[in-house]
Structures are given as C-alpha cells and as structure tokens.
Design a protein around this motif. Structure first.
Motif, PDB file in Angstrom:
ATOM      1  N   VAL A  32      33.803  34.350  48.263  1.00 37.83           N
ATOM      2  CA  VAL A  32      33.895  34.280  46.799  1.00 37.83           C
ATOM      3  C   VAL A  32      33.977  35.308  45.963  1.00 37.83           C
ATOM      4  CG1 VAL A  32      33.084  34.320  44.211  1.00 37.83           C
ATOM      5  CG2 VAL A  32      32.786  32.250  46.335  1.00 37.83           C
ATOM      6  N   SER A  33      32.791  36.730  47.036  1.00 41.31           N
ATOM      7  CA  SER A  33      32.965  37.917  46.162  1.00 41.31           C
ATOM      8  C   SER A  33      33.542  38.628  46.735  1.00 41.31           C
ATOM      9  CB  SER A  33      31.293  38.503  46.883  1.00 41.31           C
ATOM     10  OG  SER A  33      30.547  37.931  46.080  1.00 41.31           O
ATOM     11  N   ASP A  34      34.346  38.285  48.032  1.00 41.97           N
ATOM     12  CA  ASP A  34      35.697  39.072  48.588  1.00 41.97           C
ATOM     13  C   ASP A  34      36.891  38.998  48.554  1.00 41.97           C
ATOM     14  OD1 ASP A  34      36.843  41.285  50.869  1.00 41.97           O
ATOM     15  OD2 ASP A  34      37.789  39.225  51.534  1.00 41.97           O
ATOM     16  N   VAL A  35      37.325  37.729  47.442  1.00 44.14           N
ATOM     17  CA  VAL A  35      38.362  37.818  46.936  1.00 44.14           C
ATOM     18  C   VAL A  35      38.368  37.992  45.261  1.00 44.14           C
ATOM     19  CG1 VAL A  35      39.536  35.369  45.626  1.00 44.14           C
ATOM     20  CG2 VAL A  35      38.393  35.069  47.473  1.00 44.14           C
ATOM     21  N   LYS A  40      40.318  42.431  42.610  1.00 44.18           N
ATOM     22  CA  LYS A  40      40.385  43.421  41.144  1.00 44.18           C
ATOM     23  C   LYS A  40      41.590  44.673  42.211  1.00 44.18           C
ATOM     24  CE  LYS A  40      38.575  42.703  37.988  1.00 44.18           C
ATOM     25  NZ  LYS A  40      38.907  42.633  36.834  1.00 44.18           N
ATOM     26  N   ARG A  41      41.258  44.498  43.395  1.00 44.00           N
ATOM     27  CA  ARG A  41      42.076  46.397  44.543  1.00 44.00           C
ATOM     28  C   ARG A  41      43.538  46.166  43.301  1.00 44.00           C
ATOM     29  NH1 ARG A  41      39.648  45.159  49.095  1.00 44.00           N
ATOM     30  NH2 ARG A  41      37.310  45.945  49.521  1.00 44.00           N
ATOM     31  N   GLY A  42      43.895  45.007  43.766  1.00 42.22           N
ATOM     32  CA  GLY A  42      45.026  44.566  43.899  1.00 42.22           C
ATOM     33  C   GLY A  42      45.229  44.840  42.178  1.00 42.22           C
ATOM     34  N   ALA A 403      44.273  34.842  34.454  1.00 44.67           N
ATOM     35  CA  ALA A 403      43.457  34.384  32.979  1.00 44.67           C
ATOM     36  C   ALA A 403      41.980  33.438  33.829  1.00 44.67           C
ATOM     37  CB  ALA A 403      43.879  33.094  31.890  1.00 44.67           C
ATOM     38  N   ASN A 404      42.292  32.812  34.346  1.00 52.40           N
ATOM     39  CA  ASN A 404      41.372  31.613  35.792  1.00 52.40           C
ATOM     40  C   ASN A 404      40.876  33.083  36.848  1.00 52.40           C
ATOM     41  OD1 ASN A 404      41.586  29.649  34.732  1.00 52.40           O
ATOM     42  ND2 ASN A 404      43.754  28.745  35.963  1.00 52.40           N
ATOM     43  N   PHE A 405      41.672  34.100  36.739  1.00 57.29           N
ATOM     44  CA  PHE A 405      40.718  35.286  37.472  1.00 57.29           C
ATOM     45  C   PHE A 405      39.509  35.066  36.920  1.00 57.29           C
ATOM     46  CE2 PHE A 405      43.608  35.451  40.992  1.00 57.29           C
ATOM     47  CZ  PHE A 405      42.181  36.080  42.258  1.00 57.29           C
TER      48      PHE A 405
END
Ligand code: MSP
Length: 652
Positions: A32-35, A40-42, A403-405
């Motif tokens: 999850v943290s990687d996702v 965020k990098r993207g 929004a869901n992110f």
C-alpha cells in the motif's frame, strides 16, 4: 521542475519484526505504501519512502538463540530476506533502516538522553504484568481475564527499577491536537477508539526501560537498562532522516511525514506514544497516521497450523507481482478488515486481468494490425458518435481516481479504473469495427475507433502504474508507445501527445494468461501453510477448544490410549511429547501439559485421545492427535478411572 522546487512527500511503513516469512497481511502495509509513493512521484512530488526492520528486544534475542545464531547475524539475515521480498514485489523504498544499525542506535540514545534532560523521563520502580510476545507491560486492570488484552496470551508479573516517560503531562495537548487536526488519524473511527479507550480514561506514565534482557539500545549512563523497544522502534522515522546528527538536511527537507501507514494493531503506539514523544522533542507531528485493517484468509486469521497462510512470494513467483498487488488492493477496502482466498485470487486474475484488461489490449493490437498494418492512426477529434462519450468517461474516471487517491480508497479507485476498462470494451461492441472495415466510406471512423482504443489503453496504463508497475510498460510496449511525455500522469486526458507515428507489435502476447481455475486453486491450497508460525501461535492452537454442536461432536473420534513413552519437548517448556498406544497403532502426540505433569508421572497412564484430528507439527515435533485434559484456575488434570479398559476403546 527542479528537485529543489518540488513539494516533498514523506511516507513510512512500520518497521517489521524479523520473525520469519511474511504473509500477504504483513506485506500489505508495504505494498500500500509503495502504491502511494509511486502515485505521488507520478504527480511530481519529491518522495521519500522509508521502510525497515525493528530488531531489538527479548523476543528477537530468543528467536536468534533458537536459530543458533548471534542476534546481529540473525537480524541481518532476516533483513536480507525482507529486502529480497520487497525487490520481488517491486517496492520502491528510498531507505531501509535497521534499528541495530549504528546510525539509528547513536541517535536513538541521544533522543532518550534529551528526554531525560528535559525532565520527560524519570527513574522509578515498576510492578506490572508483562506480555513477552507484545513487549508490553499492563496493569492488573488492563488484563482481560488475566491474559494480555492485545493478544490474549499469558502474562508474567514483573517488579523492577525502570525509567518512566511522563505521558500524563502531554495528554491534554494531544486531545486538543486530535480535535484541531481531523486528518491526523484516519479512518476517523480509529480516532474515536483512541479517545474513548485510552485518552479519556487517563494516560498512565509509560515504563520505557527494561532490565530483563540485553539486546537493545542501552540507557545513556545507566547501561543495566535497555531502552523499551517501542521507544527505540518509533524513533526510526526520524533517525533515518538524520535527526540529531551533524547532517539534518534530510530531516529538514522531509519531516513532518505526510503519511505514516500502520496496521490497526499498532495504532495506539503511533497515535498516542509517538506524537507525545514528538511533542516532547518539540517537533511537528505527522500529518496523517493511516491505520489499515487486517486480512483474513477464508474468514480466518492466518496460521500455519490452520494451513491457511498465503505467501506473497509464492503467489508473485507463480502468477506475477502485479496479480498479487492488484488482488490485495482490490479485495481489502483500505482501512477495513477484508478477506482473500485462493478462489478470489484466481477469479481476479482471470476476470479482471486476463479477461477484461488482457483481452482489451489483445483485441486492440490485433485490429490495428489487421486494419492499419499496425500503424496507429492519428487522433482526429470526435468522428464516431461514441468517441465523445468514451473521452468523457475517461475524464470522469481520472477525476474519481485522483479524488479516491487523496482519500486512500484504493479498492474503490481500482473499481473505477476497471469500469473504464469495461466501458472501453463496450466501445468496441458499440462501434463494431469489423462492420466499419467492410465499407471504405467508414475508413475515417474505423481509424478513430483504433485511435480511441489505443488512447484509452494508454491512459489506463498510466492509471494502473502505481498498482501494477510491471504491466504498464508491457502495455506501452505492445502499443508501441515510447515517448516519455505520453507515459506521464500529466498526459492524461490529452489526445495529441503521440507526436511520432507509433506502431503496435505484430503479435500481442497475453499480459495475463488465463488460469485453469480448479488446478490453480488446488496448487495455491497445497502451498498454503508453508510459512513458519510463531511459537505462541502454535501453543495457542493446542489450547483452543472450539464450540461445536452434537452433530459435530459425533464426528470426533475419541479413544482410550496408553502413554508408552514421554519426554519434554526439546524446544518448548510447556509441551510434552508422548508415544501413545491407541490399540491399532502407537501415535506421537504433543500436548501443552508440561507445567502440570512430569514425563515420568505419565508413563503407563491411560488417557483419552482425539484420534482423528488433522496432524500438526508443533515446534518441529509431529503431533497426531490430542490428549484430553480438564483445566481450571491454573490447575490441569487428565481424566481418571479408565484404567481397566483396553487401549483403543471408543469414548463417547
Ligand atoms: N515492529 C512493529 C512495528 C514497529 S513500527 C515503529 C510491528 N511489526 S510487524 O512485523 O508485526 O507488523 C508489520 C505490519 O504488518 C504492521 O503494520 C501490521 O499491522 C501488519 N500486519 C500484520 N498482520 C497483518 C494482517 N493479517 N493483515 C494486514 N496487516 C497485517 O508491528
């Protein structure tokens, strides 16, 4: 944008105990943290993603001894195993901290000294109940029926000199902080739990040193005390950034953390102790601590003796990393508990990945080859009556996903992306390219359909990247997309990013092969249970007595047995290993009765045995049955008065 001007984003996972192989539940926090980090990098953030290992404490020292290794050798091996798993699962952490590293130990001790210096830590005497597996002390009132309130295992009464952290001093400030910062604890119901269960009843000062073992960071100037593992562990989030060192550049850049992801079992440590430590250091608090729920498998907690441990390594090696990442994130609504099973896994791979996404890509590649010799026609606006609707659908999907992110609703967000996959498949049916292909007059429409399909897939590939980092490049490769500008989040909703002519591959290969359902379910089931469970779990397994109806009772085979030989379990103080004659054969049975009977007292004794229980290995010894015994208030007795019955007699 230069690195200097980017907004920063600091995300952490809990640091893991080096206690054996990870199951899908433990790997979930890190996936999850990687996702989040990838997303965020993207989105253009300067991301720092920290994970690591929590390596001090008695429990770990004991495990190292059991493994016959010096503790540091043991924890380093475990850290390597974790790193290998994260590599396999494509986890893009920026730093991996081990609490036994010098960079942590030195700064940790400095932090402790600062607490003492500021008067937040004082020396006193501690008397309380200790749960060794949880590394936690409890007052009598906190115990539940005399057992650990967190894990329900036995606790030990301890009296010793100890350092204490003055928690009470900060309680009101923390309560105020909770109400001023509604995003501090998410989901919100967790905040209410913390308020009602811990803060409102009043905080106790926390014992923050131990004298019962050695494997930890020593209290500065008082080395007979070792710093409590949770103080040691929690501070990793700032020692990893160099807080208190000569170079605080990383700390100044990234602290406070934007999100600290934790499982629900450790929320108390992260939303009560941790913020109080930070307040005492006069540091800002993390913006959000997000507590996710727990995974069960077919509705049950994972444990080896239940044979239901799903191992991420096995699944990733056999079905691909992205299948694992996708299924876990899709099956568990983030924040709540959820279930995953071999059936659910195989279905997700078949329906969502192989069928919906895989087929869409395959059909698109083969149609572009068939109708346009593989060359993707240029975007030409809305040509067919369905083009605008598909584009609008993409716009609304991107909005929902973003929004869901922000809300970290990953399962809902994946459902949104898969709605776009289905919508695009439907677009093929609506536009029926095979009919358009029959009439030269429809050539422009046919071209537009191909462009829209490729565009839709390009955008889907970008949207899924945080979840499925290995699938995204495969989709781009099959579509022939090489321009970097066409692969970014910023290029979503744009249709003219493909400035160079692109050519799809001549023959698409399935990105997810379809699985033979029964065969694969059987394979996964056979692999389950291959993870070592902890000593405590195994012992608990022996002690657990399920509630059953009479029809279930009749399924249990009970026989009179006679103990022919008996010895202490070589690795567990509470277990005896007996050879029991049950008439037809002699069975080895392991039982948790060593505190009540010596092996020599039992030899020759007749007992009642459950003979059709599934065999299990308890701490390495096979147990093919269970000895019946009655227990109350700490006493335990084997049933008597069956001495004159032959071995193997049925008991009802
Ligand atoms: N060492 C502590 C954390 C210290 S952080 C300063 C710890 N380690 S752990 O290895 O036991 O757990 C690591 C993570 O896995 C935690 O977030 C925990 O909640 C999570 N999970 C463990 N079992 C899980 C499931 N069955 N399902 C989901 N998450 C699970 O706690």
């Amino acid at each position: 944008m230069s690195q200097e001007n980017k907004k920063t984003f600091y995300i952490t996972t809990p640091i893991y105990y080096p206690s054996g192989k990870f199951h899908i539940g433990t790997a979930y926090t890190t996936i999850v943290s990687d996702v989040i980090a990838r997303y965020k990098r993207g989105r253009g953030f300067d991301v720092r993603f920290l994970t690591g290992m929590d390596e001090h404490g008695q429990k770990i020292e004991e495990k190292a001894i059991e493994a016959g290794k010096p503790p540091k050798v043991f924890v380093d091996e475990m850290a390597k195993m974790a790193k290998d798993l994260w590599k396999l699962l494509d986890i893009t952490y920026d730093d991996f901290i081990q609490t036994t590293e010098e960079r942590h130990e030195l700064l940790m001790a400095k932090i402790f000294a600062k607490f003492v210096e500021n008067g937040d830590i004082y020396k006193g005497e501690y008397e309380g109940w200790r749960c060794i597996p949880c590394e936690t002390y409890y007052t009598e009132a906190q115990l539940v029926e005399g057992m650990c309130p967190d894990c329900n295992r036995a606790v030990k009464l301890i009296k010793e000199e100890s350092y204490f952290f003055n928690m009470k001093k900060y309680a009101d400030r923390l309560i105020q902080y909770y109400s001023d910062h509604p995003q501090f604890i998410l989901p919100e119901f967790r905040k209410n739990e913390m308020m009602n269960n811990f803060l409102k009843p009043g905080l106790e000062d926390l014992s923050v040193s131990r004298m019962t073992f050695d494997w930890g960071v020593k209290v500065p100037n008082d080395p007979k005390h070792v710093i409590y593992v949770w103080v040691d562990a929690l501070t990793n989030y700032i020692t990893a950034l160099g807080y208190g060192s000569d170079d605080e550049a990383l700390f100044n850049r990234y602290w406070p953390a934007d999100v600290q992801v934790v499982g629900k079992d450790i929320i108390r440590f992260h939303t009560i102790y941790w913020p109080i430590f930070l307040m005492a250091l006069d540091l800002p608090l993390p913006k959000t601590v997000f507590a996710h729920g727990f995974f069960t498998v077919n509705g049950e907690k994972m444990s080896k003796s239940k044979g239901n441990v799903l191992c991420p390594e096995m699944l990733a090696k056999k079905y691909g990393v992205d299948a694992v990442r996708y299924t876990l994130l899709r099956e568990l609504p983030f924040g709540q508990d959820g279930d995953v099973s071999p059936v659910a896994f195989v279905k997700r791979v078949n329906f969502d990945l192989a069928n919906d996404l895989g087929n869409l890509l395959n059909r698109t590649v083969s149609m572009v080859n068939k109708y346009f010799d593989g060359v993707v026609p240029r975007y030409n606006g809305h040509v067919t009556e369905f083009d605008a609707e598909l584009e609008n659908f993409i716009v609304s999907t991107v909005e929902k996903v973003e929004a869901n992110f922000e809300r970290m609703h990953f399962s809902a967000l994946l459902a949104d992306i898969w709605a776009l996959v289905s919508r695009t498949n439907k677009y093929i049916d609506e536009t029926s390219p095979w009919i358009l292909a029959k009439d030269e007059a429809d050539r422009e429409k046919l071209a537009s359909v191909m462009t829209h399909l490729v565009e839709s897939l390009r955008q889907i590939a970008i949207l899924i990247e945080p979840f499925m980092p290995q699938t995204t490049p495969q989709v781009f490769a099959q579509l022939g997309i090489t321009e970097e500008a066409s692969k970014t989040w910023a290029s979503l909703n744009q249709y003219e990013t493909l400035t160079e002519e692109i050519k799809v591959v001549e023959k698409g290969t399935p990105i997810f092969p379809r699985l033979e359902v029964d065969e694969e379910i059987a394979y996964i089931k056979a692999q389950m249970g291959s993870v070592e469970s902890s000593k405590e779990e195994e012992i608990k397994e022996v002690e657990e007595v399920p509630t059953i109806g009479i029809e279930d009772f009749m399924k249990i085979e009970l026989k009179v047995g006679q103990i022919k030989a008996c010895k202490q379990h070589p690795k567990a103080d509470r277990l005896l290993v007996s050879q029991v004659d049950i008439g037809s054969e002699t069975r080895q049975i392991v039982s948790g009765i060593a505190e009540h009977y010596k092996p020599e007292q039992l030899i020759g004794k007749k007992i009642v045995v459950v003979t059709n229980l599934k065999p299990v290995k308890l701490r390495g010894e096979l147990s093919e049955g269970m000895v019946l015994a009655a227990s109350a208030e700490g006493k335990l007795s084997l049933p008597e008065m069956i001495d004159d019955l032959p071995n193997g007699s049925i008991v009802k």
